[in-house]
Design a protein around this motif. Structure first.
Motif, PDB file in Angstrom:
ATOM      1  N   SER A 116       0.816  -1.219   0.000  1.00 33.67           N
ATOM      2  CA  SER A 116       0.000   0.000   0.000  1.00 33.67           C
ATOM      3  C   SER A 116       0.848   1.266   0.000  1.00 33.67           C
ATOM      4  O   SER A 116       0.378   2.328   0.330  1.00 33.67           O
ATOM      5  CB  SER A 116      -0.918   0.008   1.235  1.00 33.67           C
ATOM      6  OG  SER A 116      -0.154  -0.043   2.431  1.00 33.67           O
ATOM      7  N   THR A 126      -4.105  -2.582  -6.551  1.00 33.46           N
ATOM      8  CA  THR A 126      -5.407  -3.213  -6.710  1.00 33.46           C
ATOM      9  C   THR A 126      -5.302  -4.715  -6.924  1.00 33.46           C
ATOM     10  O   THR A 126      -6.299  -5.431  -6.812  1.00 33.46           O
ATOM     11  CB  THR A 126      -6.169  -2.589  -7.903  1.00 33.46           C
ATOM     12  OG1 THR A 126      -5.438  -2.840  -9.119  1.00 33.46           O
ATOM     13  CG2 THR A 126      -6.329  -1.099  -7.723  1.00 33.46           C
ATOM     14  N   ASN A 129      -2.956  -9.044  -2.517  1.00 37.54           N
ATOM     15  CA  ASN A 129      -3.842  -9.881  -1.711  1.00 37.54           C
ATOM     16  C   ASN A 129      -3.713  -9.661  -0.211  1.00 37.54           C
ATOM     17  O   ASN A 129      -4.617 -10.026   0.545  1.00 37.54           O
ATOM     18  CB  ASN A 129      -3.563 -11.367  -2.005  1.00 37.54           C
ATOM     19  CG  ASN A 129      -3.964 -11.758  -3.409  1.00 37.54           C
ATOM     20  OD1 ASN A 129      -4.938 -11.245  -3.950  1.00 37.54           O
ATOM     21  ND2 ASN A 129      -3.206 -12.662  -4.016  1.00 37.54           N
ATOM     22  N   VAL A 132      -6.588  -8.300   2.394  1.00 37.66           N
ATOM     23  CA  VAL A 132      -7.883  -8.297   1.717  1.00 37.66           C
ATOM     24  C   VAL A 132      -8.709  -9.488   2.227  1.00 37.66           C
ATOM     25  O   VAL A 132      -8.291 -10.641   2.081  1.00 37.66           O
ATOM     26  CB  VAL A 132      -7.725  -8.391   0.188  1.00 37.66           C
ATOM     27  CG1 VAL A 132      -9.094  -8.390  -0.494  1.00 37.66           C
ATOM     28  CG2 VAL A 132      -6.872  -7.239  -0.320  1.00 37.66           C
ATOM     29  N   SER A 133      -9.850  -9.213   2.815  1.00 41.35           N
ATOM     30  CA  SER A 133     -10.696 -10.268   3.360  1.00 41.35           C
ATOM     31  C   SER A 133     -11.118 -11.257   2.279  1.00 41.35           C
ATOM     32  O   SER A 133     -11.456 -10.866   1.160  1.00 41.35           O
ATOM     33  CB  SER A 133     -11.947  -9.651   4.002  1.00 41.35           C
ATOM     34  OG  SER A 133     -12.802 -10.658   4.509  1.00 41.35           O
ATOM     35  N   ARG A 135      -9.157 -13.464   0.897  1.00 40.78           N
ATOM     36  CA  ARG A 135      -8.051 -13.867   0.033  1.00 40.78           C
ATOM     37  C   ARG A 135      -6.927 -14.542   0.811  1.00 40.78           C
ATOM     38  O   ARG A 135      -5.774 -14.607   0.367  1.00 40.78           O
ATOM     39  CB  ARG A 135      -7.529 -12.655  -0.747  1.00 40.78           C
ATOM     40  CG  ARG A 135      -8.603 -11.968  -1.573  1.00 40.78           C
ATOM     41  CD  ARG A 135      -8.043 -10.867  -2.442  1.00 40.78           C
ATOM     42  NE  ARG A 135      -7.456 -11.367  -3.676  1.00 40.78           N
ATOM     43  CZ  ARG A 135      -8.154 -11.707  -4.760  1.00 40.78           C
ATOM     44  NH1 ARG A 135      -9.474 -11.621  -4.740  1.00 40.78           N
ATOM     45  NH2 ARG A 135      -7.554 -12.135  -5.847  1.00 40.78           N
TER      46      ARG A 135
END
Length: 211
Positions: A116, A126, A129, A132-133, A135
């Motif tokens: 990030s 984007t 992973n 990220v919920s 994943r």
């Protein structure tokens, strides 16, 4: 009590009740080994797999062999094609999952992936992973060579050499362009730039077949 050896970076000792018939190593809710049967008057040995499930720990063994490394049609650093001899080695069957890498972060042995902030562009963010919920069982990405080396050391493994990687990617050094043969890559076979959430543009859950 009796002695059981388990391998992390080096062989270490566990003691278990003398009446135990099998042993499975578990840490922080993660099963790190398959059950090992205990036999009288023997010292059992347990080989740990990477945390996060069998998908991150199962390995494929390659016997010692040789192949023609490189490509006449590839980039300049792939030429010239040359003969390479390899000793026997093993490679994880699948990519390291977010969950498995997360266990290393939780243990204080790995850094959080830089997904990030610079040098990762907003466009590339984007596709990441980490964090990220849903994943957790996708491949972890956004890690550096240093991060990957740290993870391998924590898991009691190492990164493959370039020659080992190419030998495995050629399904044992076969004279072909891709692991599946010479047919061109498509979304059912690889993660490629493009739109979508299952192979094109985005990763796919480990062990999930293309639909």
């Amino acid at each position: 009590f009796r002695r059981v050896l388990f391998r992390s970076k080096t062989w270490k000792t566990l003691t278990v009740p003398a009446c135990a018939k099998s042993v499975t190593v578990v840490a922080q809710g993660q099963k790190l080994s398959q059950p090992v049967q205990l036999r009288p008057q023997e010292t059992a040995k347990v080989v740990l797999q990477a945390a996060g499930g069998a998908a991150s720990g199962e390995m494929v063994s390659f016997a010692a062999g040789s192949f023609q490394m490189g490509s006449v049609d590839g980039y300049e650093d792939e030429r010239p094609v040359h003969h390479v001899n390899l000793s026997a080695f093993a490679l994880d069957r699948t990519e390291v999952t977010v969950a498995a890498y997360g266990a290393c972060v939780a243990a204080g042995k790995c850094r959080v992936p830089e997904t990030s902030r610079a040098p990762i562009s907003k466009y590339m963010q984007t596709f990441m992973n980490w964090g990220v919920s849903g994943r957790e069982q996708h491949p972890v990405n956004g890690v550096s060579w240093v991060d990957a080396t740290s993870y391998c050391a924590w898991a009691g493994k190492r990164l493959p050499t370039e020659a080992e990687w190419e030998y495995a990617a050629r399904s044992g050094g076969r004279s072909q362009g891709f692991p599946w043969g010479d047919e061109w890559a498509e979304c059912s076979r690889a993660v490629m730039p493009g739109e979508g959430n299952d192979g094109c543009g985005k990763t796919r859950q480990i062990g999930r077949a293309h639909v």
